[in-house]
Design an enzyme around this catalytic site. Sequence first.
Site, PDB file in Angstrom:
ATOM      1  CE  LYS A   1      78.215  50.941  19.476  1.00 53.87           C
ATOM      2  NZ  LYS A   1      76.961  51.109  20.244  1.00 53.87           N
TER       3      LYS A   1
ATOM      4  NE  ARG B   1      70.496  43.628  23.778  1.00 56.07           N
ATOM      5  CZ  ARG B   1      69.688  43.071  24.645  1.00 56.07           C
ATOM      6  NH1 ARG B   1      69.256  43.762  25.672  1.00 56.07           N
ATOM      7  NH2 ARG B   1      69.315  41.811  24.520  1.00 56.07           N
TER       8      ARG B   1
ATOM      9  CB  CYS C   1      69.357  52.009  21.758  1.00 55.92           C
ATOM     10  SG  CYS C   1      70.778  52.952  21.190  1.00 55.92           S
TER      11      CYS C   1
ATOM     12  NE  ARG D   1      68.609  45.814  21.073  1.00 55.77           N
ATOM     13  CZ  ARG D   1      69.557  46.738  20.957  1.00 55.77           C
ATOM     14  NH1 ARG D   1      69.366  47.940  21.475  1.00 55.77           N
ATOM     15  NH2 ARG D   1      70.682  46.486  20.330  1.00 55.77           N
ATOM     16  N   PRO D   2      65.488  40.607  24.244  1.00 56.44           N
ATOM     17  CG  PRO D   2      64.187  38.705  23.886  1.00 56.44           C
ATOM     18  CD  PRO D   2      64.416  40.096  23.378  1.00 56.44           C
TER      19      PRO D   2
ATOM     20  CG  ASP E   1      64.565  34.896  26.578  1.00 60.63           C
ATOM     21  OD1 ASP E   1      64.841  36.065  26.888  1.00 60.63           O
ATOM     22  OD2 ASP E   1      63.446  34.399  26.708  1.00 60.63           O
ATOM     23  CG  LEU E   2      68.293  33.204  21.659  1.00 63.70           C
ATOM     24  CD1 LEU E   2      68.625  33.531  20.211  1.00 63.70           C
ATOM     25  CD2 LEU E   2      67.660  31.823  21.760  1.00 63.70           C
TER      26      LEU E   2
ATOM     27  CG  ASP F   1      73.104  49.067  14.257  1.00 68.24           C
ATOM     28  OD1 ASP F   1      72.004  49.043  14.832  1.00 68.24           O
ATOM     29  OD2 ASP F   1      74.158  48.686  14.812  1.00 68.24           O
TER      30      ASP F   1
END
Length: 418
Positions: free
Chosen positions: A22, A92, A116, A121-122, A124-125, A305
């Site tokens: 996936k 996401r 999820c 989980r920003p 920014d990068l 995960d």
Amino acid sequence: MDRIRIRGGRPLEGVIDISGAKNSALKVMVAGLLTDERLELENVPALADVATMAQLLAQHGIAVEETGAKQLSVGGAITNTEAPYDIVRKMRASILVLGPLLARTGEARVSLPGGCAIGTRPVDLHLKGLEAMGAEIALDGGYINARAPKGLHGATITFPFVSVGATEQLLLTATLAEGETVLVNAAREPEIGDLADCLNKMGADISGIGSDRLTIRGVKALHGARHTILPDRIEAGTYACAAAITGGGVLLRGARMFDLGALASTLGEAGVDVTEVAEGVTVSRRNGLHGTDAMTEPFPGFVTDMQAQFMTLMAVAEGASMITETIFENRFMHVPELNRMGARINVHGSSAIVRGVPGLSGAPVMATDLRASFSLVLAGLAAKGETIVNRVYHLDRGYEAVERKLAACGADIERLRD
């Protein structure tokens, strides 16, 4: 809303075919935005997230067509550069359309992502990397507005910490940027290597694949290609835990030992036999399980995960173990549900102390996210009595034909449709 009913206590024995990954299929589908020609994909899993990505790409004018079993054809001209909230919120990985849209058209408007509910989980990068390549970015009303009026150019970008999503975003984008882009401290996950291999087939110039330093030399245009999605290492690891927790033995057909990373050795320490064979990987456990510590890390470390699934395995191991989560916060939401089934797990900050018990008891439980949902299935397979797993739409986002694959190996499992 569908539920899954499991009557536990049956060892799994047989063969499980591992589906396409996936986490590779979604990213490779996004690569279809980088060319007007068609991208022919094979070994694509039939998952809810794949359908969501197809819906998102269609929003941009890219048609996704089924051309056969596990085969998709992706292609078309970009007609719209906005990725709306009602689609992006579901997954996401949707954020990855930002860079390709910007590289192809010079503009993009993309909603901040969903997926999820695992911490913040920003992104920014992603945004800082695109800005280093010449993008102008503003946040407005929950959307990312990006422009590149002078086009995108290469840059050397050093990630302060390993980020799979940011590596994928900038890898996709840099293929069409002018000049050379170097990604330092890049993620090394097998799915990133698979994406890079596909992009090279499309005419990209990417070197350093498999290392933490990727060099991308931008080209004028990419073309269509044919690519086979690699096997899903998370699915393989999950079914490895299923064989282990039931005291059975299975062949994970198509699985690759290298892709399992530290999971394989950690399972070995816990008393599980994991062996590479010509057809894939065999997993068996005839004797007891031993409490074994695990700490999540970027590949080739212990993959986040698999944290929930391994924790479930340790819940019935002899002795204590400590599971430490370093990648995401708030990723222990499965713990209260496992404890309802008789597990003894206490969370202390980013670590969970698991004290093994002789057995679990079936109970109604609630899935909270994709991987946690399968941890509850694992618990049900090992438990005495009947377990009902609710909210299995989480499961359908990332696992293909769960009931069929498990039932074929002897599990007493069925889906209940409301």
